[in-house]
Design a protein around this motif. Sequence first.
Motif, PDB file in Angstrom:
ATOM      1  N   MET A  85       0.834  -1.176   0.000  1.00 40.81           N
ATOM      2  CA  MET A  85       0.000   0.000   0.000  1.00 40.81           C
ATOM      3  C   MET A  85       0.884   1.247   0.000  1.00 40.81           C
ATOM      4  O   MET A  85       1.903   1.272   0.676  1.00 40.81           O
ATOM      5  CB  MET A  85      -0.891   0.041   1.244  1.00 40.81           C
ATOM      6  N   LYS A  86       0.401   2.239  -0.681  1.00 47.42           N
ATOM      7  CA  LYS A  86       1.112   3.507  -0.738  1.00 47.42           C
ATOM      8  C   LYS A  86       0.518   4.475   0.274  1.00 47.42           C
ATOM      9  O   LYS A  86      -0.700   4.611   0.378  1.00 47.42           O
ATOM     10  CB  LYS A  86       0.996   4.113  -2.138  1.00 47.42           C
ATOM     11  N   LYS A  87       1.377   5.142   1.006  1.00 43.58           N
ATOM     12  CA  LYS A  87       0.920   6.216   1.876  1.00 43.58           C
ATOM     13  C   LYS A  87       0.845   7.471   1.029  1.00 43.58           C
ATOM     14  O   LYS A  87       1.728   7.722   0.206  1.00 43.58           O
ATOM     15  CB  LYS A  87       1.878   6.423   3.040  1.00 43.58           C
ATOM     16  N   SER A  88      -0.205   8.259   1.230  1.00 40.07           N
ATOM     17  CA  SER A  88      -0.329   9.472   0.437  1.00 40.07           C
ATOM     18  C   SER A  88      -0.515  10.689   1.330  1.00 40.07           C
ATOM     19  O   SER A  88      -0.966  10.585   2.472  1.00 40.07           O
ATOM     20  CB  SER A  88      -1.494   9.351  -0.551  1.00 40.07           C
ATOM     21  N   LEU A  89      -0.166  11.823   0.787  1.00 36.54           N
ATOM     22  CA  LEU A  89      -0.329  13.091   1.477  1.00 36.54           C
ATOM     23  C   LEU A  89      -1.785  13.536   1.379  1.00 36.54           C
ATOM     24  O   LEU A  89      -2.480  13.202   0.418  1.00 36.54           O
ATOM     25  CB  LEU A  89       0.575  14.141   0.851  1.00 36.54           C
ATOM     26  N   LYS A  90      -2.235  14.306   2.342  1.00 35.78           N
ATOM     27  CA  LYS A  90      -3.617  14.785   2.369  1.00 35.78           C
ATOM     28  C   LYS A  90      -3.597  16.258   2.754  1.00 35.78           C
ATOM     29  O   LYS A  90      -3.032  16.625   3.784  1.00 35.78           O
ATOM     30  CB  LYS A  90      -4.407  13.976   3.396  1.00 35.78           C
ATOM     31  N   LEU A  91      -4.194  17.105   1.919  1.00 32.89           N
ATOM     32  CA  LEU A  91      -4.315  18.525   2.220  1.00 32.89           C
ATOM     33  C   LEU A  91      -5.291  18.694   3.381  1.00 32.89           C
ATOM     34  O   LEU A  91      -6.397  18.158   3.353  1.00 32.89           O
ATOM     35  CB  LEU A  91      -4.807  19.283   0.984  1.00 32.89           C
ATOM     36  N   GLN A  92      -4.856  19.400   4.413  1.00 31.75           N
ATOM     37  CA  GLN A  92      -5.656  19.581   5.619  1.00 31.75           C
ATOM     38  C   GLN A  92      -6.403  20.921   5.578  1.00 31.75           C
ATOM     39  O   GLN A  92      -5.974  21.862   4.901  1.00 31.75           O
ATOM     40  CB  GLN A  92      -4.754  19.528   6.852  1.00 31.75           C
ATOM     41  N   LEU A  93      -7.475  21.015   6.336  1.00 29.05           N
ATOM     42  CA  LEU A  93      -8.297  22.225   6.379  1.00 29.05           C
ATOM     43  C   LEU A  93      -7.483  23.446   6.782  1.00 29.05           C
ATOM     44  O   LEU A  93      -7.607  24.508   6.158  1.00 29.05           O
ATOM     45  CB  LEU A  93      -9.487  22.031   7.322  1.00 29.05           C
ATOM     46  N   ASP A  94      -6.627  23.340   7.783  1.00 25.44           N
ATOM     47  CA  ASP A  94      -5.850  24.505   8.213  1.00 25.44           C
ATOM     48  C   ASP A  94      -4.895  24.960   7.110  1.00 25.44           C
ATOM     49  O   ASP A  94      -4.674  26.160   6.931  1.00 25.44           O
ATOM     50  CB  ASP A  94      -5.111  24.232   9.526  1.00 25.44           C
ATOM     51  N   GLU A  95      -4.364  24.034   6.337  1.00 28.80           N
ATOM     52  CA  GLU A  95      -3.501  24.384   5.212  1.00 28.80           C
ATOM     53  C   GLU A  95      -4.310  25.067   4.105  1.00 28.80           C
ATOM     54  O   GLU A  95      -3.864  26.063   3.526  1.00 28.80           O
ATOM     55  CB  GLU A  95      -2.816  23.133   4.676  1.00 28.80           C
ATOM     56  N   GLU A 126      -4.748  43.332  -2.499  1.00 27.43           N
ATOM     57  CA  GLU A 126      -3.609  44.172  -2.895  1.00 27.43           C
ATOM     58  C   GLU A 126      -3.746  44.688  -4.323  1.00 27.43           C
ATOM     59  O   GLU A 126      -3.376  45.821  -4.608  1.00 27.43           O
ATOM     60  CB  GLU A 126      -2.306  43.378  -2.783  1.00 27.43           C
ATOM     61  N   ILE A 127      -4.269  43.849  -5.215  1.00 23.33           N
ATOM     62  CA  ILE A 127      -4.380  44.257  -6.622  1.00 23.33           C
ATOM     63  C   ILE A 127      -5.755  44.828  -6.956  1.00 23.33           C
ATOM     64  O   ILE A 127      -6.026  45.180  -8.094  1.00 23.33           O
ATOM     65  CB  ILE A 127      -3.998  43.111  -7.586  1.00 23.33           C
ATOM     66  N   GLY A 128      -6.633  44.906  -5.954  1.00 21.08           N
ATOM     67  CA  GLY A 128      -7.911  45.579  -6.124  1.00 21.08           C
ATOM     68  C   GLY A 128      -8.947  44.827  -6.935  1.00 21.08           C
ATOM     69  O   GLY A 128      -9.674  45.426  -7.736  1.00 21.08           O
ATOM     70  N   VAL A 129      -9.033  43.513  -6.737  1.00 19.71           N
ATOM     71  CA  VAL A 129     -10.024  42.717  -7.460  1.00 19.71           C
ATOM     72  C   VAL A 129     -10.815  41.873  -6.461  1.00 19.71           C
ATOM     73  O   VAL A 129     -10.244  41.337  -5.510  1.00 19.71           O
ATOM     74  CB  VAL A 129      -9.362  41.833  -8.549  1.00 19.71           C
ATOM     75  N   ALA A 130     -12.131  41.799  -6.667  1.00 17.96           N
ATOM     76  CA  ALA A 130     -13.005  41.014  -5.786  1.00 17.96           C
ATOM     77  C   ALA A 130     -13.039  39.574  -6.285  1.00 17.96           C
ATOM     78  O   ALA A 130     -13.775  39.252  -7.219  1.00 17.96           O
ATOM     79  CB  ALA A 130     -14.406  41.617  -5.750  1.00 17.96           C
ATOM     80  N   GLU A 131     -12.255  38.725  -5.680  1.00 18.88           N
ATOM     81  CA  GLU A 131     -12.117  37.325  -6.100  1.00 18.88           C
ATOM     82  C   GLU A 131     -12.973  36.390  -5.249  1.00 18.88           C
ATOM     83  O   GLU A 131     -13.313  36.701  -4.112  1.00 18.88           O
ATOM     84  CB  GLU A 131     -10.659  36.864  -5.944  1.00 18.88           C
ATOM     85  N   THR A 132     -13.234  35.243  -5.823  1.00 18.70           N
ATOM     86  CA  THR A 132     -13.710  34.081  -5.081  1.00 18.70           C
ATOM     87  C   THR A 132     -12.613  33.039  -5.196  1.00 18.70           C
ATOM     88  O   THR A 132     -12.041  32.853  -6.275  1.00 18.70           O
ATOM     89  CB  THR A 132     -15.020  33.523  -5.671  1.00 18.70           C
ATOM     90  N   VAL A 133     -12.311  32.381  -4.087  1.00 16.70           N
ATOM     91  CA  VAL A 133     -11.284  31.344  -4.082  1.00 16.70           C
ATOM     92  C   VAL A 133     -11.896  30.052  -3.558  1.00 16.70           C
ATOM     93  O   VAL A 133     -12.694  30.070  -2.621  1.00 16.70           O
ATOM     94  CB  VAL A 133     -10.042  31.749  -3.243  1.00 16.70           C
ATOM     95  N   CYS A 134     -11.525  28.948  -4.192  1.00 15.44           N
ATOM     96  CA  CYS A 134     -11.941  27.627  -3.733  1.00 15.44           C
ATOM     97  C   CYS A 134     -10.705  26.739  -3.665  1.00 15.44           C
ATOM     98  O   CYS A 134     -10.002  26.577  -4.668  1.00 15.44           O
ATOM     99  CB  CYS A 134     -12.967  27.022  -4.681  1.00 15.44           C
ATOM    100  N   ILE A 135     -10.461  26.195  -2.487  1.00 18.41           N
ATOM    101  CA  ILE A 135      -9.388  25.224  -2.300  1.00 18.41           C
ATOM    102  C   ILE A 135     -10.062  23.869  -2.152  1.00 18.41           C
ATOM    103  O   ILE A 135     -10.930  23.693  -1.298  1.00 18.41           O
ATOM    104  CB  ILE A 135      -8.545  25.531  -1.038  1.00 18.41           C
ATOM    105  N   THR A 136      -9.689  22.914  -3.006  1.00 17.53           N
ATOM    106  CA  THR A 136     -10.329  21.603  -2.996  1.00 17.53           C
ATOM    107  C   THR A 136      -9.378  20.525  -2.498  1.00 17.53           C
ATOM    108  O   THR A 136      -8.159  20.703  -2.483  1.00 17.53           O
ATOM    109  CB  THR A 136     -10.803  21.188  -4.406  1.00 17.53           C
ATOM    110  N   ASP A 137      -9.959  19.388  -2.151  1.00 17.50           N
ATOM    111  CA  ASP A 137      -9.156  18.205  -1.841  1.00 17.50           C
ATOM    112  C   ASP A 137      -8.757  17.532  -3.148  1.00 17.50           C
ATOM    113  O   ASP A 137      -9.045  18.038  -4.240  1.00 17.50           O
ATOM    114  CB  ASP A 137      -9.914  17.263  -0.898  1.00 17.50           C
TER     115      ASP A 137
END
Length: 159
Positions: free
Chosen positions: A1-11, A25-36
């Motif tokens: 079995m391979k161990k894999s890395l997992k992106l955590q909520l705090d990260e 800083e650049i004056g744009v209203a963005e939406t950001v989505c960080i996914t697993d």
Amino acid sequence: MKKSLKLQLDEARVMAAAALRRAQEIGVAETVCITDEGGFPLVLERMDGGRVTGPQIAWNKGFTAAGHKRSTHLFTTPPNGPALPGNEAFGIQLSFEGRFAAFVGGFPVVVDGEVVGGVGLSGGNGEQDIQCGLAALAALQQLLEGQGHQVLVQADIKK
């Protein structure tokens, strides 16, 4: 079995905060989505004044980048972008009930050569979305550098 890395909520929260700081800083209203790694949201934030369509678009970009393991704009980069008319993946954006995003603003999160998630941005022009996405990846790199991990921080990520 391979161990894999997992992106955590705090990260993911650190990444989103960095992207939103850069957007401010650049004056744009963005939406950001960080996914697993499966393209499902860990963090989804829309800045005040951001478009109401932003959350879905940002999620789609994060989903595509994580699931297909490449930056979304590479699908349509001339002349050989696979999603351009006449190329092998033309029409791919119709996949996954239209969730597949084949335009700028989505990046896979690559840690130690493994795709562990995606980051999607919506709200700016292409260059602004790229700046905010790279800020998110750089923040993760800074967070993980003391742990011996390497995050790929570049616009043209192709796994």
